[in-house]
Design a protein around this motif. Structure first.
Motif, short mmCIF file in Angstrom:
data_model
loop_
_atom_site.label_atom_id
_atom_site.label_comp_id
_atom_site.label_asym_id
_atom_site.label_seq_id
_atom_site.Cartn_x
_atom_site.Cartn_y
_atom_site.Cartn_z
N ILE A 37 37.51 -17.37 44.42
CA ILE A 37 38.43 -16.39 44.98
C ILE A 37 37.67 -15.55 45.99
O ILE A 37 36.68 -14.90 45.64
CB ILE A 37 39.04 -15.49 43.89
CG1 ILE A 37 39.71 -16.34 42.80
CG2 ILE A 37 40.04 -14.51 44.49
CD1 ILE A 37 40.21 -15.53 41.62
N THR A 39 37.96 -12.39 48.34
CA THR A 39 38.83 -11.24 48.51
C THR A 39 38.00 -10.00 48.80
O THR A 39 36.77 -10.07 48.95
CB THR A 39 39.69 -11.04 47.25
OG1 THR A 39 40.59 -9.97 47.44
CG2 THR A 39 38.83 -10.77 46.04
N ALA A 47 43.91 -10.30 41.85
CA ALA A 47 43.60 -11.72 41.97
C ALA A 47 42.90 -12.24 40.71
O ALA A 47 43.22 -13.33 40.22
CB ALA A 47 42.73 -11.97 43.20
N THR A 62 35.53 -19.27 37.24
CA THR A 62 36.08 -18.49 38.34
C THR A 62 34.97 -17.67 38.98
O THR A 62 34.32 -16.86 38.31
CB THR A 62 37.20 -17.55 37.83
OG1 THR A 62 38.20 -18.34 37.18
CG2 THR A 62 37.83 -16.80 38.99
N VAL A 64 34.43 -14.93 41.85
CA VAL A 64 35.11 -13.97 42.71
C VAL A 64 34.11 -13.45 43.73
O VAL A 64 33.17 -12.73 43.37
CB VAL A 64 35.71 -12.81 41.89
CG1 VAL A 64 36.53 -11.90 42.80
CG2 VAL A 64 36.57 -13.35 40.76
N TRP A 126 40.59 -19.95 47.02
CA TRP A 126 41.83 -19.18 47.20
C TRP A 126 41.51 -17.88 47.91
O TRP A 126 40.64 -17.12 47.48
CB TRP A 126 42.45 -18.92 45.82
CG TRP A 126 43.62 -17.98 45.84
CD1 TRP A 126 44.53 -17.80 46.84
CD2 TRP A 126 43.99 -17.06 44.80
NE1 TRP A 126 45.46 -16.84 46.50
CE2 TRP A 126 45.15 -16.37 45.25
CE3 TRP A 126 43.47 -16.76 43.54
CZ2 TRP A 126 45.78 -15.41 44.48
CZ3 TRP A 126 44.11 -15.80 42.77
CH2 TRP A 126 45.25 -15.14 43.24
#
Length: 379
Positions: A37, A39, A47, A62, A64, A126
């Protein structure tokens, strides 16, 4: 379990993951993919929450990636990586690593992410906000088999769709496309119920919602008919109306949760068409990692071609005509005929056969179907 690491490296983050798994007794097996992710600090919480909910269906690691803004020239030249490792109950059904990048390392995020990818597992990247115009050419996007963006979060969604069409690479997808999956399924099922030819379509929805454009482009691409895009107050998509050789077909959702499917000659049906949360959208995208050819075809149809099409306004389905009532007795409807005065001849019986001959029979006369009424656009 949470492990905080300040001014660290990717190697130390890997060691912290192993340490965390050993502490809670969780093996490394069972992870199906790596979700990256990308961001900012403002949108990281939402998110990450959506990714953790989706991990119950797709256990994953995951990562981030949060790119921090440096305030001074000296901070921009100094590189630093801060990490937060979460395993167990704090990470859903997988593992979570928050990577905060400072300074020059912001431009080389792929060098930090690459050592943390699960071996022999697919990678999905993403961008909840601020996605690159060409995701496949982005250093992080180049590591992934699937690249997920969201044009709804951009300031100019329609222009963003045009840019996505020019730079599309197999593996690209958009959450604005994922949002219309129930609409596409419902409209396809409605057309399967009748044998007809679609002549024109109208898609109604709020302004600056790219899902409306994508649904209109999909219908125009698949049906090869003019599609008209009209505006409403929302929320999101509100209605799709189709003019067909069988009659009007409409799918109307005014409140964002319950829709009404109307097909000419059939009773109206209420169908569930709820607006879905981001976690459900991400979970749907993680179910398939192959290129979405249908999305590519709809995207390449082009927003400009959609706006240039002169599609007429499509009427809503007509209300079902009430059943004709039995013929009423003229004497009961208009009042009993007056009795002739004394001394005058009674002409009622003589006039009855002549009136019966001139009046058409109610059963033989064809009944006209009520005209289709156009529905005014919502303000």
């Amino acid at each position: 379990m949470k492990i905080d690491l300040t001014d660290t490296t990717a190697g130390k983050v890997n060691k912290a993951l192993v340490q965390g798994r050993r502490s809670i007794g969780t093996p490394a097996v069972g992870m199906v993919l790596t979700l990256v992710i990308v961001t900012d600090e403002e949108n990281a919480y939402d998110a990450l929450k959506a990714a953790e909910e989706a991990s119950h269906e797709h256990p994953s690691r995951t990562l981030v990636v949060i790119k921090r803004v440096s305030r001074s020239p000296r901070d921009r030249t100094a590189s630093r990586l801060d990490a937060e490792v979460r395993v167990g109950a704090d990470a859903g059904s997988g593992e979570t690593v928050l990577l905060r990048l400072h300074g020059e390392v912001v431009d080389h995020a792929d060098s930090v992410v690459l050592p943390l990818l699960l071996p022999d597992a697919p990678v999905v990247v993403w961008w909840p906000v601020n996605a690159p115009l060409d995701p496949a050419q982005d250093p992080l996007g180049a590591l992934a088999q699937r690249r997920v963006t969201d044009t709804y979060s951009s300031e100019e969604p329609v222009r963003e769709l045009s840019a996505r069409a020019e730079t599309y690479t197999p593996g690209d997808t958009d959450l604005s496309w994922t949002r219309i999956t129930p609409w596409r399924s419902m409209l396809a099922a409605a057309l399967d119920q009748v044998v007809c030819e679609v002549k024109a379509v109208e898609v109604e929805g709020e302004e600056f919602n790219p899902s409306c454009e994508l649904l209109a482009m999909w219908l125009a691409d698949r049906l090869d008919v003019p599609v008209r895009r009209s505006l409403s107050s929302g929320p999101g998509l509100t209605a799709v109306r189709m003019a067909t050789s069988h009659g009007a077909i409409a799918l109307d959702r005014a409140d964002g949760s319950l829709a009404t499917l109307s097909i000419e000659g059939q009773p109206d049906r209420a169908v569930a068409l709820k607006r879905r949360e981001t976690a459900e959208l991400i979970a749907e995208e993680l179910r398939r990692l192959d290129p979405d050819d249908t999305y590519a075809s709809a995207l390449r149809f082009g927003v400009d071609r959609l706006n240039a099409s002169t599609a007429p306004e499509v009427p809503a389905p007509a209300a079902r005509a009430p059943r004709a009532q039995a013929s009423e007795d003229p004497a009961a409807k208009d009042g009993a005929a007056e009795t002739p005065a004394k001394g005058e001849p009674d002409t009622r019986q003589a006039a009855a056969p002549e009136a019966a001959a001139e009046a058409p029979t109610t059963e033989a006369a064809p009944q006209e179907r009520p005209p289709l009424t156009k529905r005014a656009k919502a303000t």
